[in-house]
Structures are given as C-alpha cells and as structure tokens.
Write an enzyme that holds these catalytic residues in place. Structure first.
Site, PDB file in Angstrom:
ATOM      1  N   PRO A 105       0.811  -1.218   0.000  1.00 14.37           N
ATOM      2  CA  PRO A 105       0.000   0.000   0.000  1.00 14.37           C
ATOM      3  C   PRO A 105       0.847   1.272   0.000  1.00 14.37           C
ATOM      4  O   PRO A 105       2.037   1.216   0.312  1.00 14.37           O
ATOM      5  CB  PRO A 105      -0.808  -0.102   1.302  1.00 14.37           C
ATOM      6  CG  PRO A 105      -0.256  -1.246   2.058  1.00 14.37           C
ATOM      7  CD  PRO A 105       0.635  -2.041   1.190  1.00 14.37           C
ATOM      8  N   PRO A 106       0.226   2.397  -0.354  1.00 19.69           N
ATOM      9  CA  PRO A 106       0.991   3.644  -0.424  1.00 19.69           C
ATOM     10  C   PRO A 106       1.481   4.111   0.948  1.00 19.69           C
ATOM     11  O   PRO A 106       0.862   3.809   1.973  1.00 19.69           O
ATOM     12  CB  PRO A 106      -0.008   4.662  -1.007  1.00 19.69           C
ATOM     13  CG  PRO A 106      -1.321   4.016  -1.039  1.00 19.69           C
ATOM     14  CD  PRO A 106      -1.166   2.563  -0.792  1.00 19.69           C
ATOM     15  N   GLY A 107       2.600   4.815   0.932  1.00 18.01           N
ATOM     16  CA  GLY A 107       3.107   5.465   2.137  1.00 18.01           C
ATOM     17  C   GLY A 107       3.731   4.545   3.156  1.00 18.01           C
ATOM     18  O   GLY A 107       3.871   4.897   4.328  1.00 18.01           O
ATOM     19  N   THR A 108       4.139   3.325   2.736  1.00 19.58           N
ATOM     20  CA  THR A 108       4.659   2.371   3.723  1.00 19.58           C
ATOM     21  C   THR A 108       6.185   2.363   3.786  1.00 19.58           C
ATOM     22  O   THR A 108       6.764   1.536   4.488  1.00 19.58           O
ATOM     23  CB  THR A 108       4.139   0.951   3.416  1.00 19.58           C
ATOM     24  OG1 THR A 108       4.282   0.722   2.006  1.00 19.58           O
ATOM     25  CG2 THR A 108       2.689   0.803   3.814  1.00 19.58           C
ATOM     26  N   GLY A 109       6.827   3.243   3.023  1.00 19.47           N
ATOM     27  CA  GLY A 109       8.282   3.376   3.154  1.00 19.47           C
ATOM     28  C   GLY A 109       9.085   2.732   2.035  1.00 19.47           C
ATOM     29  O   GLY A 109      10.279   2.489   2.199  1.00 19.47           O
ATOM     30  N   LYS A 110       8.471   2.489   0.875  1.00 19.13           N
ATOM     31  CA  LYS A 110       9.190   1.829  -0.223  1.00 19.13           C
ATOM     32  C   LYS A 110      10.308   2.737  -0.759  1.00 19.13           C
ATOM     33  O   LYS A 110      11.442   2.296  -0.944  1.00 19.13           O
ATOM     34  CB  LYS A 110       8.197   1.454  -1.337  1.00 19.13           C
ATOM     35  CG  LYS A 110       7.149   0.451  -0.857  1.00 19.13           C
ATOM     36  CD  LYS A 110       6.219  -0.005  -1.947  1.00 19.13           C
ATOM     37  CE  LYS A 110       5.169   1.009  -2.301  1.00 19.13           C
ATOM     38  NZ  LYS A 110       4.231   1.338  -1.219  1.00 19.13           N
ATOM     39  N   HIS A 156     -27.302   9.156  14.768  1.00 16.52           N
ATOM     40  CA  HIS A 156     -26.561   8.233  13.879  1.00 16.52           C
ATOM     41  C   HIS A 156     -25.218   7.834  14.522  1.00 16.52           C
ATOM     42  O   HIS A 156     -24.905   6.645  14.640  1.00 16.52           O
ATOM     43  CB  HIS A 156     -26.334   8.952  12.537  1.00 16.52           C
ATOM     44  CG  HIS A 156     -25.655   8.130  11.502  1.00 16.52           C
ATOM     45  ND1 HIS A 156     -26.326   7.618  10.408  1.00 16.52           N
ATOM     46  CD2 HIS A 156     -24.370   7.723  11.372  1.00 16.52           C
ATOM     47  CE1 HIS A 156     -25.476   6.942   9.661  1.00 16.52           C
ATOM     48  NE2 HIS A 156     -24.279   6.991  10.230  1.00 16.52           N
ATOM     49  N   GLU A 157     -24.450   8.828  14.967  1.00 17.98           N
ATOM     50  CA  GLU A 157     -23.119   8.531  15.535  1.00 17.98           C
ATOM     51  C   GLU A 157     -23.253   7.797  16.873  1.00 17.98           C
ATOM     52  O   GLU A 157     -22.458   6.904  17.181  1.00 17.98           O
ATOM     53  CB  GLU A 157     -22.295   9.818  15.709  1.00 17.98           C
ATOM     54  CG  GLU A 157     -22.035  10.605  14.420  1.00 17.98           C
ATOM     55  CD  GLU A 157     -21.437   9.773  13.301  1.00 17.98           C
ATOM     56  OE1 GLU A 157     -20.778   8.758  13.565  1.00 17.98           O
ATOM     57  OE2 GLU A 157     -21.672  10.131  12.124  1.00 17.98           O
TER      58      GLU A 157
HETATM   59  P1  ATP Z   1       4.056   5.338  -2.405  1.00 16.76           P
HETATM   60  O1  ATP Z   1       3.696   3.903  -2.641  1.00 16.76           O
HETATM   61  O2  ATP Z   1       2.858   6.211  -2.264  1.00 16.76           O
HETATM   62  O3  ATP Z   1       5.097   5.877  -3.341  1.00 16.76           O
HETATM   63  P2  ATP Z   1       6.050   4.753  -0.401  1.00 16.76           P
HETATM   64  O4  ATP Z   1       5.753   3.379   0.090  1.00 16.76           O
HETATM   65  O5  ATP Z   1       7.161   4.912  -1.375  1.00 16.76           O
HETATM   66  O6  ATP Z   1       4.717   5.431  -0.921  1.00 16.76           O
HETATM   67  P3  ATP Z   1       7.559   6.592   1.171  1.00 16.76           P
HETATM   68  O7  ATP Z   1       7.532   7.688   0.156  1.00 16.76           O
HETATM   69  O8  ATP Z   1       8.806   5.807   1.293  1.00 16.76           O
HETATM   70  O9  ATP Z   1       6.326   5.632   0.909  1.00 16.76           O
HETATM   71  O10 ATP Z   1       7.165   7.141   2.609  1.00 16.76           O
HETATM   72  C1  ATP Z   1       6.621   8.423   2.788  1.00 16.76           C
HETATM   73  C2  ATP Z   1       7.117   8.985   4.092  1.00 16.76           C
HETATM   74  O11 ATP Z   1       6.561   8.249   5.187  1.00 16.76           O
HETATM   75  C3  ATP Z   1       8.614   8.877   4.285  1.00 16.76           C
HETATM   76  O12 ATP Z   1       9.285   9.964   3.734  1.00 16.76           O
HETATM   77  C4  ATP Z   1       8.752   8.835   5.790  1.00 16.76           C
HETATM   78  O13 ATP Z   1       8.701  10.149   6.305  1.00 16.76           O
HETATM   79  C5  ATP Z   1       7.483   8.130   6.240  1.00 16.76           C
HETATM   80  N1  ATP Z   1       7.712   6.689   6.479  1.00 16.76           N
HETATM   81  C6  ATP Z   1       7.081   5.658   5.886  1.00 16.76           C
HETATM   82  N2  ATP Z   1       7.504   4.480   6.372  1.00 16.76           N
HETATM   83  C7  ATP Z   1       8.444   4.765   7.296  1.00 16.76           C
HETATM   84  C8  ATP Z   1       9.283   3.966   8.154  1.00 16.76           C
HETATM   85  N3  ATP Z   1       9.220   2.631   8.139  1.00 16.76           N
HETATM   86  N4  ATP Z   1      10.138   4.613   8.983  1.00 16.76           N
HETATM   87  C9  ATP Z   1      10.198   5.953   9.011  1.00 16.76           C
HETATM   88  N5  ATP Z   1       9.460   6.754   8.223  1.00 16.76           N
HETATM   89  C10 ATP Z   1       8.586   6.182   7.382  1.00 16.76           C
END
Ligand code: ATP
Length: 516
Positions: free
Chosen positions: A127-132, A345-346
């Site tokens: 998923p997005p934003g997981t640190g790839k 509702h809530e």
């Molecule tokens: P996308 O799939 O949307 O490209 P991504 O998986 O490449 O997202 P990153 O761009 O590596 O995600 O992560 C975004 C930001 O989230 C990083 O710059 C960092 O600040 C934070 N972050 C995510 N995972 C970690 C982690 N394991 N440790 C520290 N910071 C993290």
C-alpha cells in the site's frame, strides 16, 4: 528557465531579422542595402546556429526523465541520499533481506572472485506510504551509491520511442555513475501486462526496460528497485528471474513498528511529559508510515499555532483527528434537525461498537470534518490478522448501526449512511466471494463468475447485510434510553471522548440496574 526564455527571445529576433534581410536582398530600395553581403552572411549563419541550438535543447528536454534533466539544478544531495537504515523504523525483516544487496554493492570484488552475482532487480510492493521509496534511498545511503529516481509515469508518452529513449538515457547514466540504484516508482505505469490491444509506445518502453536489465554485465554494480501498489498488474516478463526476481511486500506497520516510526519522527521535536508514544501507537492501527509522519508533523504545527514551546498529548490527539477524519469545517451551516439526526446516527455506531466490543471507541463527534457531518474514531486494542465469521458479522452490525438508530428514533432514514452501506456491502461481498462464509459454499468467486450468477450472490450478500442490520437494531432498541442520552450530550457538547463515554455507560448501567 530564465536562460531558456532569453535564448528563445534572441533566436526569434535573429530569425525575424534574417527574413527581413533576405527580403531586402531582392528589393532594390531596401533599407538595409548599405550593409555588406559579408556581414549579412555572418548574421544568417549566426541565426541558423541559434535556431539549431534552440531546437536541439527542446528535444533533449523532452527525451530525458526528470532525474536527468539539465533544466533542474543538479542536486547532489539527492543523488547521494543522506538516509540510512536508522531512518527506516520497523521493517526489520526487509532490512535484513537487503543486507546481502548492500554487501554486494560495498564489496563487489568478494562476489566477483566467487563468480557470484546478485539479483539485478528488487521489487517493493504494497500500500501507499509504507516506506518503499525510503527503503530504496536507505540502500543507496548505506552503500554511498548514486540514487536515480524516476517515476513510471514519466516514461509514458504519446510519441512512439520517446519513453524507450528515456529508459536508455536513465540506464546510461546509472552505468556511468555506478555504483548506483535506479529507483522506478509506480513501475506499473510502464510495466503493466501487455495485451492484444497493443500500445506501441508502452510496449517499446517496457521492452527497452527489459533489454536494459538483461544488458547489465553480471558484475555491474547497478541495482534496479521498482515500487508498485499493484503487483498483480505487472507483466510476467518483468518478474522472471534475472529481472525483478525479488519481490518484497512492504505493508502497513504493526503496533511495535508504529511506535518506532513515531519515535523516529518525534526524535527532534520537543515533547511534553504527557505524550505517550506507546499509547499513540495503539491508537493509530491501520495507518501507514507516511500518515504517522504526518501526525507528528501536524502535532508540531498545532503546537506552534497555539504558541506552545512543547508538543502535548492534546496536540497529537488533534493531529490524529485531522489525519483520520479530515479538515474541520469552520462555521458549518448544518440545520438543527440535521445535527440531531447526525447525533443519533453517531451514537448508534458508538453504542453497538462498545457493546459488541470489537474496537475501542476513542471519540464521537458531530463537528463536520472533510465530507462527514459526524464520526466515531475507534481502533482495535491489538493488531489482528484473522477474524472469525461472527467478528465480521459484528463489524457489519457496527457499520449499519447509524442507519438503524435513525430508523428507530425518527421512523425514517436519511442519506447519511452512504459510506457505511458501501463498506458493509464490500465486507459482506468478501465474506461470500472470498472467505466461503455465505450460504453458497466454499468456492472462491472471480468477477466473471460473479457476473454470471449475479442474482444468487446479490441475494446472499443482502441476507448477510439484513442479518447485521437486525442485530444492530436489536441492540439499539434494547438500549434506546442510552441512545437518546448520548445523542443529547453530543447536541450539547458536540463531542465525547473515551473517558466521558465510559462514564455515561457506567451511569446508565447503574440506573438501569443491568450490566451491558
Ligand atoms: P508510495 O507507494 O505512495 O510511493 P512509499 O511506500 O514509497 O509510498 P515513502 O515515500 O517511502 O512511501 O514514505 C513516505 C514517508 O513516510 C517517508 O518519507 C517517511 O517520512 C514516512 N515513512 C514511511 N515508512 C516509514 C518507516 N518505516 N520509517 C520511518 N518513516 C517512514
């Protein structure tokens, strides 16, 4: 950019003047007849050189991915990232897996002597934003390699050959500046499955990428890292050994990893004594690393906005709410009648969630945020990976409890349950089609089968939804007094936190002399 504009302006002026001089040549009473032919020829040659130079610089800009474009000032810091594995919190098993690659880049000779070669391509998916991206940068940082970032969408072009040329240019630079990491984000934009409806440009770009990966010398210290949210979309040819043969799933962090990520992102921030990172990690179930980093940053911004010298627990709570529920709507124009409906509702969601005890209710609010008029924030107390059929049924009941509460109190329902209905339907569909939990047997159902037997599946999904709805209704009818009480408090205070909710429940239990 300014330099480009200047070159463009000078070129246009020279070309226009050249045209006038040519016209003047055939006009006996021309104004520029006094200028000697020699000067005119020198001027024409200069104009021609300027025109060719301008044309070349335009096409070069089009053929080069952003990482290689001269238009951007060269950012050496980006090329050699100052990121190490210490900056990547959690993900221990992935860091361990990448150690071998790091060792290869750092001690290439050791491997050469042994005749061993390391995988050329690593694919991060999840998923997005997981640190790839962060992981890829950390590999470059740990090995002091050049980091070349390109997004798959940068290679998608209308004109056949442009994408392929960009791939070639990227890899030429990677080889020149080895050891290097080529990171291709959103690789599915160029690497998705080729089908019968051929797209010449896309196919050429993908072919070029395959050729480049095959073309590496075994001992080239160039590693290609791809990242995608959709592994299932990628072409088989890209995934076979010798290309992206290491697939690493990077998922949302578990409780321990969330704690570590929050620690990394609060390291340089002044925290108040009441901030408990462990507790915050508990409350952020299901959030990605990027969302956690965002919470830490938002909390700091809120503290500055409130003129505080330290970030406190309440700043973190506000930041969490902002990230989960969206931006608070200032001066909302919700009618009193609508506010009452939202409060019922809530309250319905909160009561059923609390009684069925699936998640811990953190907060109920009827302050509009984002596109929601009200919301309940709730999180499971611990990370869960397996759910029983009954637990999924309970989740559906909680989702449908808002609509059930409206029905019980007002004898009519509103459009407010749209989101809940969508989520409940999706869950019921998964139960029937993926988990073998409906009355239609154990078979996993794919989309085409679902289409052919649409009415059967629709009836089964509806049966599950109806069961969940009746379960929620039963709980709320039995606790109608509590429903009204919570709605009244919401109307008065607009929000109720975990402790206040606990108190209301205790009072209710005492007054009705029964345990809920
Ligand atoms: P996308 O799939 O949307 O490209 P991504 O998986 O490449 O997202 P990153 O761009 O590596 O995600 O992560 C975004 C930001 O989230 C990083 O710059 C960092 O600040 C934070 N972050 C995510 N995972 C970690 C982690 N394991 N440790 C520290 N910071 C993290």
């Amino acid at each position: 950019m300014r330099k480009n504009k200047l070159v463009f302006l000078v070129t246009v002026i020279c070309v226009v003047l050249s045209m006038i001089l040519i016209f003047d040549l055939v006009n006996p009473i021309g104004k520029f007849n006094k200028i000697s032919l020699g000067y005119k020829i020198i001027f024409w040659i200069t104009s021609a050189i300027l025109l060719v130079h301008y044309k070349n610089s335009r096409s070069k800009l089009q053929l080069v991915p952003s990482v290689l474009s001269n238009d951007k000032p060269s950012n050496k810091e980006n090329d050699k990232p100052n990121v190490s594995f210490k900056d990547v919190a959690g993900l221990e098993e992935i860091k361990e897996e990448l150690q071998e690659t790091i060792d290869f880049l750092n001690n290439a000779n050791k491997y050469k002597k042994m005749g061993a070669h390391i995988p050329k391509g690593i694919l991060f998916y999840g998923p997005p934003g997981t640190g790839k991206t962060l992981l890829a940068k950390a590999v470059a940082g740990e090995t002091k390699s050049t980091f070349l970032y390109a997004s798959g969408s940068e290679f998608v072009e209308k004109y056949v050959g442009v994408g392929a040329k960009r791939v070639r240019t990227l890899f030429e630079r990677a080889r020149k500046e080895a050891p290097s990491i080529v990171f291709i984000d959103e690789i599915d934009a160029i690497g998705s499955k080729r089908n019968l409806e051929s797209n010449n440009e896309k196919d050429q770009t993908l072919n070029q990428l395959l050729v480049e990966m095959d073309g590496f010398n075994t001992y080239d210290t160039v590693i290609v890292i791809g990242a995608t949210n959709r592994l299932d979309l990628l072409d088989e040819a890209l995934l076979r050994p010798g290309r992206f043969d290491r697939h690493i799933f990077v998922g949302n962090p578990n409780m321990k990893a969330r704690e570590q990520i929050l620690e990394v992102h609060t390291k340089n921030k002044p925290l108040d004594k009441d901030v408990d990172i462990k507790e915050l990690a508990k409350k952020t179930h299901g959030l990605s690393g990027a969302e956690l980093a965002n919470i830490a940053n938002e909390a700091a911004i809120i503290a500055v906005r409130n003129n505080k010298s330290k970030i406190s627990k309440s700043h973190f709570n506000m930041a969490l709410e902002r990230v989960i529920a969206g931006l608070e709507v200032k001066n909302p124009t919700v009618l009193l009648k609508e506010k009452k409906t939202v409060s019922i509702h809530e309250a319905g969601h909160a009561i059923v969630a609390k009684i069925l005890n699936i998640d811990k209710v953190q907060k109920i609010s009827i302050v509009p945020r984002g596109h929601a008029l009200g919301y309940v924030i709730k999180f499971p107390e611990e990370d869960r990976y397996l759910f029983t059929e009954q637990e999924l049924m309970n989740k559906i009941a909680i989702l449908l409890a808002g609509r059930a509460a409206e029905d019980i109190v007002f004898n009519e329902v509103t459009t407010g349950a749209k989101d809940d209905l969508e989520k409940a339907t999706k869950l019921a569909e998964e139960m029937v089609c993926n988990y073998g939990m409906g009355g239609l047997g154990l078979m996993v159902v794919n989309e085409s089968f679902l289409k052919l037997n649409y009415y059967k599946f629709r009836a089964e999904i509806n049966k599950i939804l109806e069961k969940g709805y009746q379960q929620a209704k039963k709980i709320l009818v039995e606790n109608k007094e509590l429903l009204i009480k919570i709605s009244d408090v919401l109307m008065e205070k607009e929000s109720i936190d975990q402790d206040e909710l606990e108190e209301i429940f205790m009072e209710y239990e005492k007054s009705s002399n029964c345990a809920i």
